[in-house]
Design an enzyme around this catalytic site. Structure first.
Site, PDB file in Angstrom:
ATOM      1  N   HIS A  97       3.131  11.331   6.136  1.00  0.00           N
ATOM      2  CA  HIS A  97       2.398  11.366   7.408  1.00  0.00           C
ATOM      3  C   HIS A  97       3.231  10.708   8.310  1.00  0.00           C
ATOM      4  O   HIS A  97       3.590   9.712   8.240  1.00  0.00           O
ATOM      5  CB  HIS A  97       0.898  10.431   7.191  1.00  0.00           C
ATOM      6  N   THR A 119      -7.348   7.559   6.139  1.00  0.00           N
ATOM      7  CA  THR A 119      -7.479   7.790   4.827  1.00  0.00           C
ATOM      8  C   THR A 119      -7.426   6.278   4.099  1.00  0.00           C
ATOM      9  O   THR A 119      -7.485   6.386   2.941  1.00  0.00           O
ATOM     10  CB  THR A 119      -6.477   8.660   3.963  1.00  0.00           C
ATOM     11  N   THR A 120      -7.721   5.451   4.868  1.00  0.00           N
ATOM     12  CA  THR A 120      -7.769   3.913   4.200  1.00  0.00           C
ATOM     13  C   THR A 120      -9.014   3.319   5.295  1.00  0.00           C
ATOM     14  O   THR A 120      -9.114   3.665   6.318  1.00  0.00           O
ATOM     15  CB  THR A 120      -6.409   3.181   4.321  1.00  0.00           C
ATOM     16  N   GLU A 169      -2.434  13.645  -0.869  1.00  0.00           N
ATOM     17  CA  GLU A 169      -3.786  13.471  -0.419  1.00  0.00           C
ATOM     18  C   GLU A 169      -4.435  14.735  -0.154  1.00  0.00           C
ATOM     19  O   GLU A 169      -5.420  14.771  -0.810  1.00  0.00           O
ATOM     20  CB  GLU A 169      -3.927  12.330   0.819  1.00  0.00           C
ATOM     21  N   HIS A 198       2.656   8.994   0.361  1.00  0.00           N
ATOM     22  CA  HIS A 198       1.559   9.084  -0.541  1.00  0.00           C
ATOM     23  C   HIS A 198       2.198   9.804  -1.686  1.00  0.00           C
ATOM     24  O   HIS A 198       2.939  10.889  -1.693  1.00  0.00           O
ATOM     25  CB  HIS A 198       0.406   9.652  -0.098  1.00  0.00           C
ATOM     26  N   HIS A 244       4.754   7.365   6.583  1.00  0.00           N
ATOM     27  CA  HIS A 244       4.524   6.724   5.399  1.00  0.00           C
ATOM     28  C   HIS A 244       4.421   7.576   4.436  1.00  0.00           C
ATOM     29  O   HIS A 244       4.383   8.968   4.838  1.00  0.00           O
ATOM     30  CB  HIS A 244       3.489   5.540   5.459  1.00  0.00           C
ATOM     31  N   HIS A 300       0.911  -0.978  -0.212  1.00  0.00           N
ATOM     32  CA  HIS A 300       0.057   0.054  -0.125  1.00  0.00           C
ATOM     33  C   HIS A 300       0.856   1.105   0.048  1.00  0.00           C
ATOM     34  O   HIS A 300       0.642   2.354  -0.636  1.00  0.00           O
ATOM     35  CB  HIS A 300      -0.783  -0.094   1.135  1.00  0.00           C
TER      36      HIS A 300
END
Length: 377
Positions: free
Chosen positions: A160, A241-242, A147, A137, A135, A109
């Site tokens: 993040h 957000t997941t 995001e 994005h 992590h 992911h």
């Protein structure tokens, strides 16, 4: 000159049409869109999910259709200045010389770095929050992958740093508690130089190129992954957000951007795989509706440099031209070329008109008027 002008006009339209079609195909291509990164150790309770099917998340995870979802678009003109928000103070972020190594993981992911709970936020919130992991994005060269957005502007990537309330045993216990999580977020832009701090992570990408692979990297000062200025930020209440999209996150998005080189960002976009041979990229959720939520800001002053927003406007970060797709850049280039050609054509037409006007005037001056005599009449 007329032929050259119309040929260039034809080529201009042809190229723009080609790249416009190409850009549309890229945006519609779900094959390269990968799974969304995790904000917590829960893995969707065993149910498969991915970015390409985010519209269906709510069918399996009811929280994903809630009224306090993340990410969001931050409208800088509507953000409310709150002078009571205390500055954020971090402790234990400098892991230089720490004997314990940090685990870097490609979980299919996102790229995730596990953090020790000795890293914590000691002020800025009502409770102390301990770090758990960080992590990223990201998107592709053509599709910026942050995001959150500011004034509907996407950034190339986003970091993040996830923290949990110290009154809970660990991240999984805090994930579904109303005061459970704090996430510090930063926008990543394109700069002219390499970012040595990010290179400490990016240098190990080839070791975790396949899904579920991990490696260990030496400790370093994690604070340097965030903007230099932590006093300027936006804050709102939101969610993971997941899936399972728990609405338990106190979000802090820093206003100032972090910059990496184009090469460094390309390494993140192109090295990691999800599944067998699919690129791990475009791992971001689309902005969610506010549903009446208020976004607060810790600042009101005017920007003092690139990459700094303000209440009432946003100034793009260095390298913001990288936010444009190749089609956009070509459209601008051919538009400029078309404008130059049109000016040259008009100048040519003007000079020709002036030239022939002078010739006609000279011819008139060379004619001698001779009155007719009676006999000639």
């Amino acid at each position: 000159m007329f032929k050259a002008f119309f040929i260039l006009l034809f080529l201009h339209g042809l190229v723009l049409n080609t790249f416009s079609s190409s850009s549309s195909e890229e945006e519609d291509d779900d094959g390269s869109s990968k799974k969304e990164s995790e904000e917590h150790p829960l893995k969707g309770h065993g149910v498969h999910w991915g970015y390409e099917d985010q519209a269906a998340w709510s069918s399996e995870y009811s929280h994903c259709s809630g009224k306090s979802q993340s990410p969001i678009n931050i409208d800088s003109r509507r953000a409310v200045y709150d002078p009571k928000m205390p500055p954020i103070t971090l402790e234990g972020y400098d892991l230089t010389g720490d004997d314990s190594a940090l685990t870097l993981l490609n979980n299919g992911h996102t790229l995730q770095l596990s953090l020790p709970n000795t890293m914590h936020i000691v002020s800025g919130f009502d409770s102390e929050y301990r770090a758990a992991q960080l992590h990223f994005h990201w998107g592709t060269k053509e599709v910026p992958g942050s995001e959150h957005t500011i004034d509907n502007v996407h950034f190339p990537a986003e970091i993040h740093v996830v923290h949990y309330n110290s009154k809970y045993a660990d991240l999984s216990k805090a994930a579904n508690q109303s005061d459970g999580l704090v996430v510090l977020g930063g926008f990543i832009g394109i700069g002219l130089h390499e970012n040595d701090n990010y290179e400490k992570i990016l240098a190990a990408l080839t070791d975790v190129s396949t899904e579920e692979s991990n490696t260990e990297i030496p400790g370093f000062n994690v604070r340097h992954l965030l903007p230099n200025n932590l006093k300027r930020f936006y804050r709102y209440n939101g969610s993971l957000t997941t899936p399972p999209c728990f609405q338990t996150v106190n979000w802090t998005m820093f206003n100032d951007t972090i910059t990496v080189s184009r090469r460094q960002l390309a390494a993140l976009e192109e090295t990691l795989k999800a599944g067998r041979q699919q690129h791990l990229n475009k791992n971001f959720r689309t902005p969610q509706l506010l549903h009446g939520r208020q976004v607060f800001a810790s600042f009101t002053d005017m920007p003092t440099g690139a990459g700094r927003g303000r209440l009432g406007g946003f100034v793009p970060s260095p390298g913001s031209s990288d936010f444009l797709s190749r089609g956009d850049i070509l459209a601008i280039a051919f538009g400029a070329l078309f404008a130059v050609t049109l000016l040259l054509f008009l100048l040519f037409a003007y000079l020709q008109h002036k030239k022939y006007s002078k010739i006609r005037e000279d011819l008139r001056q060379n004619v001698i008027y001779k009155p007719a005599t009676k006999e000639e009449s």
